[in-house]
Design a protein around this motif. Sequence first.
Motif, PDB file in Angstrom:
ATOM      1  N   GLU A  93       0.828  -1.203   0.000  1.00  0.00           N
ATOM      2  CA  GLU A  93       0.000   0.000   0.000  1.00  0.00           C
ATOM      3  C   GLU A  93       0.864   1.256   0.000  1.00  0.00           C
ATOM      4  OE1 GLU A  93      -3.231  -0.012  -0.567  1.00  0.00           O
ATOM      5  OE2 GLU A  93      -2.871  -2.166  -0.795  1.00  0.00           O
ATOM      6  N   LEU A  94       1.993   1.188   0.683  1.00  0.00           N
ATOM      7  CA  LEU A  94       2.926   2.317   0.636  1.00  0.00           C
ATOM      8  C   LEU A  94       3.457   2.487  -0.778  1.00  0.00           C
ATOM      9  CD1 LEU A  94       4.332   4.426   2.491  1.00  0.00           C
ATOM     10  CD2 LEU A  94       6.233   2.807   2.684  1.00  0.00           C
ATOM     11  N   ALA A  95       3.799   1.361  -1.403  1.00  0.00           N
ATOM     12  CA  ALA A  95       4.255   1.415  -2.797  1.00  0.00           C
ATOM     13  C   ALA A  95       3.159   1.964  -3.705  1.00  0.00           C
ATOM     14  CB  ALA A  95       4.670   0.023  -3.261  1.00  0.00           C
ATOM     15  N   SER A  96       1.908   1.609  -3.449  1.00  0.00           N
ATOM     16  CA  SER A  96       0.794   2.104  -4.243  1.00  0.00           C
ATOM     17  C   SER A  96       0.679   3.621  -4.163  1.00  0.00           C
ATOM     18  CB  SER A  96      -0.511   1.452  -3.767  1.00  0.00           C
ATOM     19  OG  SER A  96      -1.626   2.013  -4.410  1.00  0.00           O
ATOM     20  N   ALA A  97       0.908   4.181  -2.988  1.00  0.00           N
ATOM     21  CA  ALA A  97       0.841   5.637  -2.839  1.00  0.00           C
ATOM     22  C   ALA A  97       1.916   6.314  -3.681  1.00  0.00           C
ATOM     23  CB  ALA A  97       0.991   6.012  -1.370  1.00  0.00           C
ATOM     24  N   VAL A  98       3.111   5.728  -3.711  1.00  0.00           N
ATOM     25  CA  VAL A  98       4.202   6.303  -4.501  1.00  0.00           C
ATOM     26  C   VAL A  98       3.902   6.154  -5.990  1.00  0.00           C
ATOM     27  CG1 VAL A  98       6.663   6.144  -5.035  1.00  0.00           C
ATOM     28  CG2 VAL A  98       5.886   5.951  -2.663  1.00  0.00           C
ATOM     29  N   THR A  99       3.346   5.015  -6.371  1.00  0.00           N
ATOM     30  CA  THR A  99       2.986   4.815  -7.777  1.00  0.00           C
ATOM     31  C   THR A  99       1.929   5.827  -8.210  1.00  0.00           C
ATOM     32  OG1 THR A  99       3.423   2.445  -7.531  1.00  0.00           O
ATOM     33  CG2 THR A  99       2.219   3.130  -9.486  1.00  0.00           C
ATOM     34  N   TYR A 100       0.982   6.088  -7.328  1.00  0.00           N
ATOM     35  CA  TYR A 100      -0.051   7.078  -7.635  1.00  0.00           C
ATOM     36  C   TYR A 100       0.564   8.460  -7.825  1.00  0.00           C
ATOM     37  CZ  TYR A 100      -4.233   9.949  -7.145  1.00  0.00           C
ATOM     38  OH  TYR A 100      -5.242  10.860  -7.351  1.00  0.00           O
ATOM     39  N   ALA A 101       1.539   8.791  -6.988  1.00  0.00           N
ATOM     40  CA  ALA A 101       2.230  10.076  -7.150  1.00  0.00           C
ATOM     41  C   ALA A 101       2.915  10.143  -8.513  1.00  0.00           C
ATOM     42  CB  ALA A 101       3.245  10.266  -6.018  1.00  0.00           C
ATOM     43  N   ALA A 102       3.520   9.028  -8.938  1.00  0.00           N
ATOM     44  CA  ALA A 102       4.179   8.990 -10.244  1.00  0.00           C
ATOM     45  C   ALA A 102       3.169   9.156 -11.373  1.00  0.00           C
ATOM     46  CB  ALA A 102       4.941   7.673 -10.399  1.00  0.00           C
ATOM     47  N   ALA A 103       1.976   8.548 -11.228  1.00  0.00           N
ATOM     48  CA  ALA A 103       0.925   8.716 -12.236  1.00  0.00           C
ATOM     49  C   ALA A 103       0.470  10.166 -12.299  1.00  0.00           C
ATOM     50  CB  ALA A 103      -0.254   7.801 -11.908  1.00  0.00           C
ATOM     51  N   THR A 104       0.439  10.818 -11.152  1.00  0.00           N
ATOM     52  CA  THR A 104       0.005  12.215 -11.106  1.00  0.00           C
ATOM     53  C   THR A 104       0.958  13.109 -11.883  1.00  0.00           C
ATOM     54  OG1 THR A 104      -1.027  11.833  -8.947  1.00  0.00           O
ATOM     55  CG2 THR A 104      -0.585  14.115  -9.552  1.00  0.00           C
ATOM     56  N   ARG A 105       2.256  12.796 -11.859  1.00  0.00           N
ATOM     57  CA  ARG A 105       3.218  13.577 -12.647  1.00  0.00           C
ATOM     58  C   ARG A 105       2.817  13.577 -14.131  1.00  0.00           C
ATOM     59  NH1 ARG A 105       5.461  16.400  -8.965  1.00  0.00           N
ATOM     60  NH2 ARG A 105       7.244  15.605  -7.787  1.00  0.00           N
ATOM     61  N   ILE A 106       2.355  12.432 -14.647  1.00  0.00           N
ATOM     62  CA  ILE A 106       1.967  12.348 -16.055  1.00  0.00           C
ATOM     63  C   ILE A 106       0.611  13.013 -16.270  1.00  0.00           C
ATOM     64  CG2 ILE A 106       1.483  10.764 -17.959  1.00  0.00           C
ATOM     65  CD1 ILE A 106       3.379   8.772 -16.633  1.00  0.00           C
TER      66      ILE A 106
END
Length: 579
Positions: free
Chosen positions: A379-392
């Motif tokens: 879930e922590l990794a999911s939050a970081v992945t979501y942040a990366a998606a937000t950059r795009i």
Amino acid sequence: MTVVDSSQRVRAASLEELREAGRLVVAVNGHTVFLLADGDDVHAVDNRCPHMGFPLHRGSVSDGILTCHWHHARFDLCTGGTFDQWADDLRRFPVEIDGDDVYVDVSPREDPLAHQRQRLYDGLRLDIPLVVAKAAIALAEADPSGEDVFASSLEFGTLRRGGGWFRGLTTLTCLMNLVPKLEGQERAAALYHGAADVASDSAGMPPRFPLDPLPGAESVSTERLGRWFRKFIDVRDAEGAERALVSAVRSGASPADLADMLFAAATDHRYLEGGHTLDFTNKALEALDLAGWDRAESVLTSLAPQLAFSERMEESNTWRNPVDLVALLEDAFERLPAPRPREAWDGRTAIVEITLGGEPAEILEALLGALGDGAPPAELASAVTYAAATRIARFPTSNEFGDWDTALHTFTFANAVEQGLRRSPSPELLRGVLDAAMSVHLDRFLNVPATRLPTPQEGVDPVTLLEALPALLDRQQQVDEAGQLVASYLGAGGEPGVLVSALGAALVRENRNFHTIQCVEVGVRQYELLSGTDDAAIPLLAAARYLAAHATTTRSQRQTFDIARRLHRGERLYEEADV
């Protein structure tokens, strides 16, 4: 003359008429048959050239060889065999003469799928896209799951590409993940694109010569083989690493043990090859989930060169100056707490915000604190992945065009870490979450100024919106418009599966772009993981914007696929209308 099957024997013409004319084109039970009198012999063949359907009766015959005048494909009239592998063998019909009557046998070919599997191999080996497309269409019709095409292409790529796992096999696996979400012919198109990229990526490379395991490998513990594997990768010894890995597979190491070995080696160094290496590792594991873990030996050992020879970001100025991110990470790794996951962790929003806007030390402390507070690693990794998606999702088109790829690499890397933790959590792979967060931080200038997230339009019909997507992507740089369409479609209650299918169809309409395929596949995967939450739209919005940024292409690869599809369907391409 050949004895024909009487049950399939059909009168085709008068022998006298044929000898007088020399050649005739006749319709026989749905087949357009070219009859040819060559000396004392009578031949009957499909009048459509197996290459691209040009009428063969317009060709010429010399010394028993029929030549198509369009691309000069040559065929042995007696067997139908081609001398040009890009053309395929010519369909022959056995002939029998009974008085003045010419009969042909139109029985179906024996085992046509075996023939198509061989043609797929020919297309892969010789890198002939049209041959790959024809085989993919025929095999996908027989097996809509696509597993036949996928497994054959996977086996070819892992054994024939001397440099090991790379772009083509990743493309293949991404598209295979999308196949179940596509409709009809788009499934075959996705398989064609994936297999053709394996062929292109392998072309001109020497084949791999897999190593044998250590003698008595079963007597060496998986733990020790794992240590050796990491040590060999550390010193860039791909050969030693491959032998340790194949020994682990052959000795019966579990899928989880093998995943741990690979992910540990991939995170012993920082953000290998701009994130590609960990993503390739994750895709190889996903490929085995799809094709079967009995292929682990050839698939996983193909990763050794990529792991050993990738650029390590501790060697990069970007990760060392002006802030030494590597030193901060090494310190954080020393303080990684043992995860004590809680079922109701509520710190996701805070992690996303600080990952997007904080300074490196603050971000790392927040991640360590979240683990200490019971954040589940995935879930922590999911939050970081979501942040990366937000950059795009918030990437402004005022940036340099190539910077799309920078943001994309972070997104696919973060997703790979997350998928790995969901598969087999380990302290070593947990380091990847911190690496991903640092990469999101480094991408912060790609959101200056950040594009506003679109607000869903009210009172719109989702069906009408989605019908507009193909025309929208017929124009270049409709980035914000594509994001608005997705936001409005989902906001109006449109069916997400239909949107995913439409994005997939738009993807395979274009010429292959490795990073665009990655972005759409990861966007769909992340949407599915976040389905039912307020965050779910962002990954699909990111995927649509990235796709729009890289459309429209010449679509020449789609033209190749469409020609193959029309030939497979038996549509008229060049025959005269009165035949």
